[in-house]
Write an enzyme that holds these catalytic residues in place. Structure first.
Site, PDB file in Angstrom:
ATOM      1  N   ASN A  38     -21.945  30.223  10.880  1.00  8.20           N
ATOM      2  CA  ASN A  38     -21.652  30.026   9.456  1.00  8.20           C
ATOM      3  C   ASN A  38     -20.864  31.191   8.847  1.00  8.20           C
ATOM      4  OD1 ASN A  38     -21.736  28.575   7.107  1.00  8.20           O
ATOM      5  ND2 ASN A  38     -23.915  28.937   6.675  1.00  8.20           N
ATOM      6  N   HIS A 123     -37.695  21.713   3.398  1.00  7.09           N
ATOM      7  CA  HIS A 123     -37.469  22.743   2.379  1.00  7.09           C
ATOM      8  C   HIS A 123     -37.728  22.189   0.989  1.00  7.09           C
ATOM      9  CE1 HIS A 123     -34.544  25.613   4.614  1.00  7.09           C
ATOM     10  NE2 HIS A 123     -35.480  25.185   5.412  1.00  7.09           N
ATOM     11  N   ARG A 148     -41.606  24.415   3.455  1.00  7.08           N
ATOM     12  CA  ARG A 148     -41.208  25.758   3.026  1.00  7.08           C
ATOM     13  C   ARG A 148     -41.006  25.752   1.517  1.00  7.08           C
ATOM     14  NH1 ARG A 148     -35.528  28.948   4.278  1.00  7.08           N
ATOM     15  NH2 ARG A 148     -34.982  28.030   2.284  1.00  7.08           N
ATOM     16  N   TYR A 160     -32.249  32.963  -3.566  1.00  8.01           N
ATOM     17  CA  TYR A 160     -32.051  32.423  -2.234  1.00  8.01           C
ATOM     18  C   TYR A 160     -32.876  31.140  -2.062  1.00  8.01           C
ATOM     19  CZ  TYR A 160     -32.905  31.176   2.470  1.00  8.01           C
ATOM     20  OH  TYR A 160     -33.032  30.408   3.599  1.00  8.01           O
ATOM     21  N   ASP A 211     -39.629  31.988   3.119  1.00  7.37           N
ATOM     22  CA  ASP A 211     -38.565  32.795   3.737  1.00  7.37           C
ATOM     23  C   ASP A 211     -38.202  33.950   2.803  1.00  7.37           C
ATOM     24  OD1 ASP A 211     -36.400  33.776   5.128  1.00  7.37           O
ATOM     25  OD2 ASP A 211     -35.345  31.850   5.272  1.00  7.37           O
ATOM     26  N   HIS A 213     -36.008  36.262   3.683  1.00 10.17           N
ATOM     27  CA  HIS A 213     -34.567  36.440   3.918  1.00 10.17           C
ATOM     28  C   HIS A 213     -34.147  37.916   3.941  1.00 10.17           C
ATOM     29  CE1 HIS A 213     -30.571  34.224   3.868  1.00 10.17           C
ATOM     30  NE2 HIS A 213     -31.355  33.424   4.555  1.00 10.17           N
ATOM     31  N   GLU A 237     -41.271  34.518   6.700  1.00  8.96           N
ATOM     32  CA  GLU A 237     -40.093  34.605   7.559  1.00  8.96           C
ATOM     33  C   GLU A 237     -39.198  35.770   7.150  1.00  8.96           C
ATOM     34  OE1 GLU A 237     -37.984  30.903   7.557  1.00  8.96           O
ATOM     35  OE2 GLU A 237     -36.104  31.877   8.080  1.00  8.96           O
ATOM     36  N   GLU A 263     -33.858  34.299  13.167  1.00  5.71           N
ATOM     37  CA  GLU A 263     -32.797  33.288  13.103  1.00  5.71           C
ATOM     38  C   GLU A 263     -31.419  33.899  13.341  1.00  5.71           C
ATOM     39  OE1 GLU A 263     -33.504  31.751   9.133  1.00  5.71           O
ATOM     40  OE2 GLU A 263     -31.698  32.709   8.395  1.00  5.71           O
ATOM     41  N   ARG A 284     -37.785  32.928  15.909  1.00  5.16           N
ATOM     42  CA  ARG A 284     -36.913  31.921  15.289  1.00  5.16           C
ATOM     43  C   ARG A 284     -35.540  31.791  15.929  1.00  5.16           C
ATOM     44  NH1 ARG A 284     -37.130  29.041  11.388  1.00  5.16           N
ATOM     45  NH2 ARG A 284     -35.338  29.757  10.159  1.00  5.16           N
ATOM     46  N   ASP A 317     -26.327  24.421   8.640  1.00  5.90           N
ATOM     47  CA  ASP A 317     -25.166  24.966   9.335  1.00  5.90           C
ATOM     48  C   ASP A 317     -25.319  24.899  10.854  1.00  5.90           C
ATOM     49  OD1 ASP A 317     -26.978  27.082   8.013  1.00  5.90           O
ATOM     50  OD2 ASP A 317     -26.136  28.221   9.670  1.00  5.90           O
ATOM     51  N   GLU A 340     -37.668  24.023  12.238  1.00  9.99           N
ATOM     52  CA  GLU A 340     -37.110  23.843  10.895  1.00  9.99           C
ATOM     53  C   GLU A 340     -36.209  22.609  10.883  1.00  9.99           C
ATOM     54  OE1 GLU A 340     -34.448  26.976   9.630  1.00  9.99           O
ATOM     55  OE2 GLU A 340     -34.835  26.581   7.519  1.00  9.99           O
ATOM     56  N   TRP A 403     -28.537  39.731   1.719  1.00  7.65           N
ATOM     57  CA  TRP A 403     -28.618  38.422   1.074  1.00  7.65           C
ATOM     58  C   TRP A 403     -29.661  37.583   1.766  1.00  7.65           C
ATOM     59  CZ3 TRP A 403     -27.527  33.524   3.220  1.00  7.65           C
ATOM     60  CH2 TRP A 403     -27.772  32.453   2.309  1.00  7.65           C
TER      61      TRP A 403
HETATM   62  O1  EZ4 Z   1     -29.677  31.227   5.148  1.00  3.24           O
HETATM   63  O2  EZ4 Z   1     -28.706  29.128   7.859  1.00  3.24           O
HETATM   64  O3  EZ4 Z   1     -34.369  29.657   7.228  1.00  3.24           O
HETATM   65  N1  EZ4 Z   1     -33.259  29.350   6.964  1.00  3.24           N
HETATM   66  C1  EZ4 Z   1     -32.309  30.152   6.485  1.00  3.24           C
HETATM   67  C2  EZ4 Z   1     -30.944  29.545   6.300  1.00  3.24           C
HETATM   68  C3  EZ4 Z   1     -29.825  30.579   6.378  1.00  3.24           C
HETATM   69  C4  EZ4 Z   1     -28.525  29.898   6.721  1.00  3.24           C
HETATM   70  C5  EZ4 Z   1     -27.413  30.922   6.937  1.00  3.24           C
HETATM   71  O4  EZ4 Z   1     -26.310  30.332   7.528  1.00  3.24           O
HETATM   72  O5  EZ4 Z   1     -32.570  31.311   6.229  1.00  3.24           O
HETATM   73  O6  EZ4 Z   1     -30.908  28.836   5.091  1.00  3.24           O
HETATM   74 CO    CO Z   2     -34.398  31.853   7.206  1.00  5.91          CO
END
Ligand code: EZ4
Ligand code: CO
Length: 403
Positions: A38, A123, A148, A160, A211, A213, A237, A263, A284, A317, A340, A403
């Protein structure tokens, strides 16, 4: 022996960008692999076209492990997301071919099903706690066993995981990176309230995930984990950036909340300390970004020794090709945890016809030979690549953050 006679890279944008590798053999068998990274799609497309495809021609498609080793060790430059995504695409396509030649779905080649189906999580997101809980209720009605939860942070204009579209979430939303603003202190206040409200409305039978992130420091993550413990999260996560695997020791000292990470990992080396020291509960890493089915099985085998289970990334993605490969892997791996699952748009699903299915919170890869997924090239050609970036994040004073 099916000999590789051609391979090509297909870039298409049915609502979002996808890079797909298609390998053809002399007996007419074809195989597909996802190569989507992505926001950096064309780097992988070029890597494949210029540096991988020429090396594939004439090879025996059945020699999956040897070709993997050839592309990994043979490049001299090991690991990295671009390289490992390219290798993953080749690996997926070769498993697809082997399955088709054998007349078996790939999960049968991996040892057969270890379970009846694959538990997935959906989600639920909303601007407010109430909205998020309402969406989560809807998932519960659809049969999801795991959800989630992400909600907007009061005082922040964007968060996010909170989408503009209620049904489909797409963070890669602009021709240049969107700039978001982040406040850890505001965030740390809202998440425990979200979980409290969700437990009250949804009960205790459903698994609830969250998550982070990569936005917290280890000690902040420890505190959030502790605050969420009464609400029994299934996992937290990406609590903190994991380049420094040892950082998770600090989180573990402070909370029993289960931890998931990886991830963005592309190699077993990204997870070695985390797994061996039992600093995480779920890994992940995914087929597409971690070297394909071949390498992910190696990661899972290491994880199994330490009671770490799999929880593969499965955002939009990751194309339906990666989703199919993930489901074959999930069904056959002994230490599967959860998968997921984010719905693709109808445009994406039409470009990638697939045999996998969802029912009652569980998914199954289907029994078509190979991966059970293909790319409709006539349809794909109608969607031109559109540059799209993931957002960047800044603290309120302008400092660049994760991010
Ligand atoms: O932000 O796949 O757990 N899922 C995530 C995703 C990621 C995207 C980034 O390309 O964190 O939503
Ligand atoms: Co994630």
């Amino acid at each position: 022996m099916p000999k590789i006679v051609a391979a090509r890279v297909i870039v298409t944008c049915p609502g979002r960008n996808f890079v797909t590798l298609k390998i053809e053999c002399d007996d007419g068998t074809t195989g597909v692999g996802d190569a989507t990274l992505n926001g950096r799609e064309l780097a992988v497309a070029t890597y494949l076209t210029e540096h991988v495809v020429p090396c594939l021609i004439g090879r025996d498609a059945h020699r999956i492990e040897d070709i993997w080793q050839y592309l990994y060790k043979g490049a001299y430059w090991r690991r990295g997301p671009v390289t490992m995504t390219a290798i993953a695409a080749v690996d997926m396509a070769l498993w697809d071919i082997k399955g088709k030649v054998a007349g078996l779905p790939v999960y049968q080649l991996l040892g057969g099903a270890c379970r009846e189906g694959v538990m997935v999580y959906g989600h639920a997101n909303g601007t407010t706690i109430e909205e998020t809980v309402e969406v989560a209720r809807e998932y519960q009605r659809q049969g999801y066993k795991a959800i989630r939860l992400q909600c907007g942070v009061p005082g922040m204009t964007s968060s996010y995981g909170v989408s503009k579209d209620r049904y489909f979430y797409e963070p890669a939303d602009a021709d240049l990176p969107t700039e978001n603003v982040w406040s850890t202190s505001k965030y740390l206040r809202v998440v425990p309230e979200l979980f409290a409200a969700a437990r009250e409305a949804l009960g205790w039978d459903v698994h609830l995930l969250h998550d982070i992130h990569h936005r917290l420091t280890p000690i902040e993550a420890g505190r959030l984990g502790r605050d969420l413990e009464p609400w029994r999260p299934f996992w937290l996560e990406d609590a903190t950036p994991a380049e420094n695997q040892a950082a998770f020791r600090l989180i573990r000292q402070h909370t029993t909340a289960p931890l998931a990470v990886g991830e963005i990992f592309n190699s077993i080396w990204d997870a070695k300390t985390l797994i061996e020291e039992q600093l995480i509960d779920y890994i992940r890493a995914t087929v597409v970004h971690a070297g394909g089915i071949t390498h992910l099985r190696r990661i899972a085998a290491l994880a199994d020794l330490y009671q770490v289970r799999t929880g593969c990334h499965g955002a939009t993605d990751l194309s339906p090709v990666a989703m199919a490969a993930a489901l074959h892997f999930d069904l056959s791996v002994p230490n599967f945890g959860i998968q997921e699952y984010m719905r693709h748009t109808p445009e994406t699903d039409a470009v990638f016809p697939h045999a996998y299915s969802f029912e009652g919170g569980m998914m199954h890869p289907g029994d078509a030979p190979g991966l059970g997924v293909d790319i409709d090239e006539a349809l794909a050609v109608g969607y031109d690549y559109k540059r799209a970036f993931l957002p960047v994040n800044r603290l309120e004073d302008g400092t660049l953050w994760s991010w």
